[in-house]
Scaffold this motif. Structure first.
Motif, PDB file in Angstrom:
ATOM      1  N   ALA A  38       0.830  -1.206   0.000  1.00 54.70           N
ATOM      2  CA  ALA A  38       0.000   0.000   0.000  1.00 54.70           C
ATOM      3  C   ALA A  38       0.866   1.257   0.000  1.00 54.70           C
ATOM      4  CB  ALA A  38      -0.926  -0.006   1.216  1.00 54.70           C
ATOM      5  N   VAL A  39       1.934   1.270   0.801  1.00 55.79           N
ATOM      6  CA  VAL A  39       2.832   2.434   0.839  1.00 55.79           C
ATOM      7  C   VAL A  39       3.509   2.630  -0.516  1.00 55.79           C
ATOM      8  CG1 VAL A  39       4.918   3.395   1.873  1.00 55.79           C
ATOM      9  CG2 VAL A  39       3.219   2.269   3.314  1.00 55.79           C
ATOM     10  N   LEU A  40       3.960   1.542  -1.114  1.00 51.94           N
ATOM     11  CA  LEU A  40       4.625   1.652  -2.416  1.00 51.94           C
ATOM     12  C   LEU A  40       3.647   2.095  -3.498  1.00 51.94           C
ATOM     13  CD1 LEU A  40       6.942  -1.485  -2.306  1.00 51.94           C
ATOM     14  CD2 LEU A  40       7.542   0.899  -1.839  1.00 51.94           C
ATOM     15  N   GLY A  41       2.415   1.654  -3.412  1.00 56.48           N
ATOM     16  CA  GLY A  41       1.403   2.135  -4.348  1.00 56.48           C
ATOM     17  C   GLY A  41       1.158   3.622  -4.179  1.00 56.48           C
ATOM     18  N   LEU A  42       1.169   4.087  -2.938  1.00 57.37           N
ATOM     19  CA  LEU A  42       1.000   5.516  -2.670  1.00 57.37           C
ATOM     20  C   LEU A  42       2.174   6.313  -3.235  1.00 57.37           C
ATOM     21  CD1 LEU A  42      -0.635   7.733  -1.199  1.00 57.37           C
ATOM     22  CD2 LEU A  42       0.643   7.154   0.878  1.00 57.37           C
ATOM     23  N   LEU A  43       3.389   5.814  -3.048  1.00 58.50           N
ATOM     24  CA  LEU A  43       4.554   6.501  -3.631  1.00 58.50           C
ATOM     25  C   LEU A  43       4.435   6.562  -5.147  1.00 58.50           C
ATOM     26  CD1 LEU A  43       7.517   5.049  -1.527  1.00 58.50           C
ATOM     27  CD2 LEU A  43       6.568   7.349  -1.408  1.00 58.50           C
ATOM     28  N   ARG A  44       4.047   5.461  -5.759  1.00 57.52           N
ATOM     29  CA  ARG A  44       3.912   5.418  -7.226  1.00 57.52           C
ATOM     30  C   ARG A  44       2.875   6.421  -7.713  1.00 57.52           C
ATOM     31  NH1 ARG A  44       1.071   0.241  -8.387  1.00 57.52           N
ATOM     32  NH2 ARG A  44      -0.612   1.581  -7.604  1.00 57.52           N
ATOM     33  N   ASP A  45       1.774   6.522  -7.001  1.00 61.68           N
ATOM     34  CA  ASP A  45       0.654   7.329  -7.476  1.00 61.68           C
ATOM     35  C   ASP A  45       0.782   8.811  -7.129  1.00 61.68           C
ATOM     36  OD1 ASP A  45      -0.389   4.945  -8.367  1.00 61.68           O
ATOM     37  OD2 ASP A  45      -1.799   4.706  -6.691  1.00 61.68           O
ATOM     38  N   GLU A  46       1.462   9.148  -6.030  1.00 62.23           N
ATOM     39  CA  GLU A  46       1.441  10.531  -5.553  1.00 62.23           C
ATOM     40  C   GLU A  46       2.825  11.157  -5.349  1.00 62.23           C
ATOM     41  OE1 GLU A  46      -1.284  11.096  -2.290  1.00 62.23           O
ATOM     42  OE2 GLU A  46      -2.632   9.513  -3.025  1.00 62.23           O
ATOM     43  N   PHE A  47       3.890  10.347  -5.373  1.00 67.13           N
ATOM     44  CA  PHE A  47       5.247  10.867  -5.151  1.00 67.13           C
ATOM     45  C   PHE A  47       6.179  10.226  -6.174  1.00 67.13           C
ATOM     46  CE2 PHE A  47       2.889  10.717  -1.181  1.00 67.13           C
ATOM     47  CZ  PHE A  47       3.024  12.007  -0.691  1.00 67.13           C
ATOM     48  N   ALA A  48       5.868  10.425  -7.433  1.00 64.89           N
ATOM     49  CA  ALA A  48       6.486   9.639  -8.504  1.00 64.89           C
ATOM     50  C   ALA A  48       7.977   9.895  -8.674  1.00 64.89           C
ATOM     51  CB  ALA A  48       5.765   9.915  -9.823  1.00 64.89           C
ATOM     52  N   ASP A  49       8.500  11.026  -8.195  1.00 62.83           N
ATOM     53  CA  ASP A  49       9.929  11.289  -8.376  1.00 62.83           C
ATOM     54  C   ASP A  49      10.750  10.862  -7.168  1.00 62.83           C
ATOM     55  OD1 ASP A  49       8.885  13.295  -6.743  1.00 62.83           O
ATOM     56  OD2 ASP A  49      10.292  14.817  -7.465  1.00 62.83           O
ATOM     57  N   ALA A  50      10.125  10.173  -6.206  1.00 62.27           N
ATOM     58  CA  ALA A  50      10.845   9.694  -5.027  1.00 62.27           C
ATOM     59  C   ALA A  50      11.198   8.217  -5.183  1.00 62.27           C
ATOM     60  CB  ALA A  50       9.991   9.890  -3.771  1.00 62.27           C
ATOM     61  N   ASP A  51      12.272   7.800  -4.507  1.00 65.01           N
ATOM     62  CA  ASP A  51      12.553   6.380  -4.429  1.00 65.01           C
ATOM     63  C   ASP A  51      12.517   5.949  -2.962  1.00 65.01           C
ATOM     64  OD1 ASP A  51      15.008   7.101  -3.311  1.00 65.01           O
ATOM     65  OD2 ASP A  51      16.218   6.383  -4.974  1.00 65.01           O
ATOM     66  N   ALA A  52      12.792   4.674  -2.711  1.00 64.87           N
ATOM     67  CA  ALA A  52      12.652   4.149  -1.355  1.00 64.87           C
ATOM     68  C   ALA A  52      13.480   2.892  -1.195  1.00 64.87           C
ATOM     69  CB  ALA A  52      11.184   3.825  -1.057  1.00 64.87           C
ATOM     70  N   TYR A  53      13.814   2.604   0.050  1.00 61.73           N
ATOM     71  CA  TYR A  53      14.209   1.236   0.367  1.00 61.73           C
ATOM     72  C   TYR A  53      13.169   0.648   1.305  1.00 61.73           C
ATOM     73  CZ  TYR A  53      16.469   2.441   4.937  1.00 61.73           C
ATOM     74  OH  TYR A  53      16.754   2.858   6.210  1.00 61.73           O
ATOM     75  N   VAL A  54      12.986  -0.654   1.210  1.00 58.67           N
ATOM     76  CA  VAL A  54      12.037  -1.377   2.057  1.00 58.67           C
ATOM     77  C   VAL A  54      12.822  -2.301   2.959  1.00 58.67           C
ATOM     78  CG1 VAL A  54      10.174  -3.077   2.106  1.00 58.67           C
ATOM     79  CG2 VAL A  54      10.173  -1.273   0.371  1.00 58.67           C
ATOM     80  N   SER A  55      12.518  -2.265   4.245  1.00 61.70           N
ATOM     81  CA  SER A  55      13.207  -3.111   5.211  1.00 61.70           C
ATOM     82  C   SER A  55      12.180  -3.752   6.139  1.00 61.70           C
ATOM     83  CB  SER A  55      14.212  -2.274   6.003  1.00 61.70           C
ATOM     84  OG  SER A  55      15.035  -3.094   6.787  1.00 61.70           O
ATOM     85  N   PHE A  56      12.218  -5.068   6.216  1.00 61.61           N
ATOM     86  CA  PHE A  56      11.232  -5.827   6.973  1.00 61.61           C
ATOM     87  C   PHE A  56      11.741  -6.194   8.361  1.00 61.61           C
ATOM     88  CE2 PHE A  56      10.225  -6.920   2.501  1.00 61.61           C
ATOM     89  CZ  PHE A  56       8.892  -6.554   2.468  1.00 61.61           C
ATOM     90  N   SER A  57      10.823  -6.266   9.332  1.00 57.41           N
ATOM     91  CA  SER A  57      11.093  -6.999  10.566  1.00 57.41           C
ATOM     92  C   SER A  57      10.770  -8.465  10.301  1.00 57.41           C
ATOM     93  CB  SER A  57      10.263  -6.441  11.728  1.00 57.41           C
ATOM     94  OG  SER A  57       8.874  -6.547  11.463  1.00 57.41           O
ATOM     95  N   LEU A  58      11.187  -9.357  11.175  1.00 51.75           N
ATOM     96  CA  LEU A  58      11.084 -10.785  10.898  1.00 51.75           C
ATOM     97  C   LEU A  58      10.507 -11.566  12.078  1.00 51.75           C
ATOM     98  CD1 LEU A  58      14.583 -11.451   9.252  1.00 51.75           C
ATOM     99  CD2 LEU A  58      12.392 -11.118   8.073  1.00 51.75           C
ATOM    100  N   ALA A  59       9.841 -12.670  11.738  1.00 53.47           N
ATOM    101  CA  ALA A  59       9.430 -13.645  12.744  1.00 53.47           C
ATOM    102  C   ALA A  59      10.522 -14.679  12.955  1.00 53.47           C
ATOM    103  CB  ALA A  59       8.131 -14.332  12.322  1.00 53.47           C
ATOM    104  N   ASP A  60      11.200 -15.014  11.869  1.00 46.64           N
ATOM    105  CA  ASP A  60      12.387 -15.857  11.888  1.00 46.64           C
ATOM    106  C   ASP A  60      13.216 -15.459  10.675  1.00 46.64           C
ATOM    107  OD1 ASP A  60      11.523 -17.415   9.549  1.00 46.64           O
ATOM    108  OD2 ASP A  60      10.174 -18.471  10.901  1.00 46.64           O
ATOM    109  N   ALA A  61      14.282 -16.165  10.396  1.00 45.53           N
ATOM    110  CA  ALA A  61      15.213 -15.708   9.370  1.00 45.53           C
ATOM    111  C   ALA A  61      14.644 -15.744   7.966  1.00 45.53           C
ATOM    112  CB  ALA A  61      16.499 -16.537   9.425  1.00 45.53           C
ATOM    113  N   ARG A  62      13.480 -16.365   7.768  1.00 40.63           N
ATOM    114  CA  ARG A  62      12.935 -16.505   6.417  1.00 40.63           C
ATOM    115  C   ARG A  62      11.479 -16.076   6.275  1.00 40.63           C
ATOM    116  NH1 ARG A  62      16.284 -19.180   2.948  1.00 40.63           N
ATOM    117  NH2 ARG A  62      18.132 -20.140   3.895  1.00 40.63           N
ATOM    118  N   HIS A  63      10.903 -15.493   7.329  1.00 41.28           N
ATOM    119  CA  HIS A  63       9.488 -15.115   7.268  1.00 41.28           C
ATOM    120  C   HIS A  63       9.234 -13.782   7.956  1.00 41.28           C
ATOM    121  CE1 HIS A  63       9.347 -19.518   6.775  1.00 41.28           C
ATOM    122  NE2 HIS A  63       8.303 -19.280   6.000  1.00 41.28           N
TER     123      HIS A  63
END
Length: 309
Positions: free
Chosen positions: A176-201
């Motif tokens: 949803a956040v990336l869709g918002l960036l695409r639709d309303e902040f088209a000249d911005a970029d981003a990095y995405v960083s996840f929290s984890l439940a374990d090393a693979r999920h």
């Protein structure tokens, strides 16, 4: 007019070097005497001690950080309003998180380019109940967009052109956040960083490789990775990410200490003194951007600079 950040993360990544992020903000503010015990966490310092925020940013630049993250992880205008600020003042405090970082870069005498990334914490951080590590909440796409839009807009107005969509436990929220960036902040970029439940999920149960595939569909995403996780999970997590994307990978784990949510205290952990041994594994697994999260410091970044130089 506020001068935009000197470069975007995408431009910074055009080099082949390892790029150093910064480390913990709240930990350093606490060491400077700032009380971060309220629901506003480190964002309270925008009002109580902006000079301390400047000092923290400067210390990371001096340590070798080339990506500074704004102190806006838990800085939503509605939360400032709930804490007693008028709406206009609340919005100004969010803008201040960008201004303090951008000014720190402008005042820094060093030559290498530095990116200022606007921190975008998850809805769970706003709840201030630890659910950024469990993902135990859910909005629809419109709900997530409505929550994130005001902070994104205020940071953008202040000159931010790279966003740090960080500590994210749910893939639906990130999309949803990336869709918002695409639709309303088209000249911005981003990095995405996840929290984890374990090393693979992710905490919401999504396989990390699938999460990487999902975010890779968005052209704004310059890098994907994990943060606020144990150091011992990083190598396996990067391997899982690489199975789902060709994007540059990033990692900024915690210090290696172990957090007790009952006592709200930290204790020594098995990986606390193993950064030097583990970092070469992270680089081999594909990490291009490295930094630190909870309980890390400028000393952490200086050691990363030594290891990766």
């Amino acid at each position: 007019m506020v001068t935009p950040a000197p470069t975007t993360l995408s431009q910074l990544l055009s080099s082949s070097e390892i790029i150093l992020l910064d480390g913990a903000m709240a930990t350093e503010l606490e060491s400077l005497g700032v009380d971060t015990s309220s629901a506003l966490w480190s964002s309270v310092a925008m009002a109580s001690d902006p000079d301390a925020i400047r000092a923290v940013h400067r210390s990371y630049l001096e340590a070798g950080s080339r990506v500074l993250v704004t102190n806006s992880y838990q800085a939503c205008p509605d939360d400032f309003v709930s804490a007693g600020w008028e709406r206009e003042a609340a919005e100004g405090l969010v803008r201040d998180s960008a201004r303090l970082a951008l000014d720190s870069v402008d005042e820094w005498p060093g030559e290498p380019p530095v990116v200022v990334a606007g921190s975008v914490g998850p809805y769970g951080a706003h709840l201030a109940d630890g659910s950024e590590y469990t993902g135990d909440y859910r909005l629809d796409d419109e709900g997530y967009r409505n929550f994130h839009r005001p902070r994104l807009q205020l940071l953008y107005e202040a000159g931010i052109r790279t966003f740090a969509v960080e500590t994210q436990p749910r893939l639906d929220e990130v999309l949803a956040v990336l869709g918002l960036l695409r639709d309303e902040f088209a000249d911005a970029d981003a990095y995405v960083s996840f929290s984890l439940a374990d090393a693979r999920h992710l905490p919401d149960g999504t396989a990390l490789a699938d999460a990487a595939r999902g975010v890779s569909r968005f052209s704004a995403v310059a890098a994907v990775g994990i943060n606020c996780v144990p150091r011992g999970w990083v190598s396996d997590a990067l391997t899982a990410l690489r199975a789902g994307t060709d994007l540059p990978l990033l990692a900024y784990p915690n210090s290696g200490e172990v957090y007790d949510p009952t006592t709200k205290s930290w204790a020594p952990g098995p990986d606390q003194d193993r950064q030097a041994a583990l970092v070469p594994q992270w680089v081999k697994a594909g990490a291009r951007l490295l930094g630190g999260c909870c309980r890390t410091s400028p000393a952490t970044i200086r050691e990363l600079a030594r290891i990766t130089s």
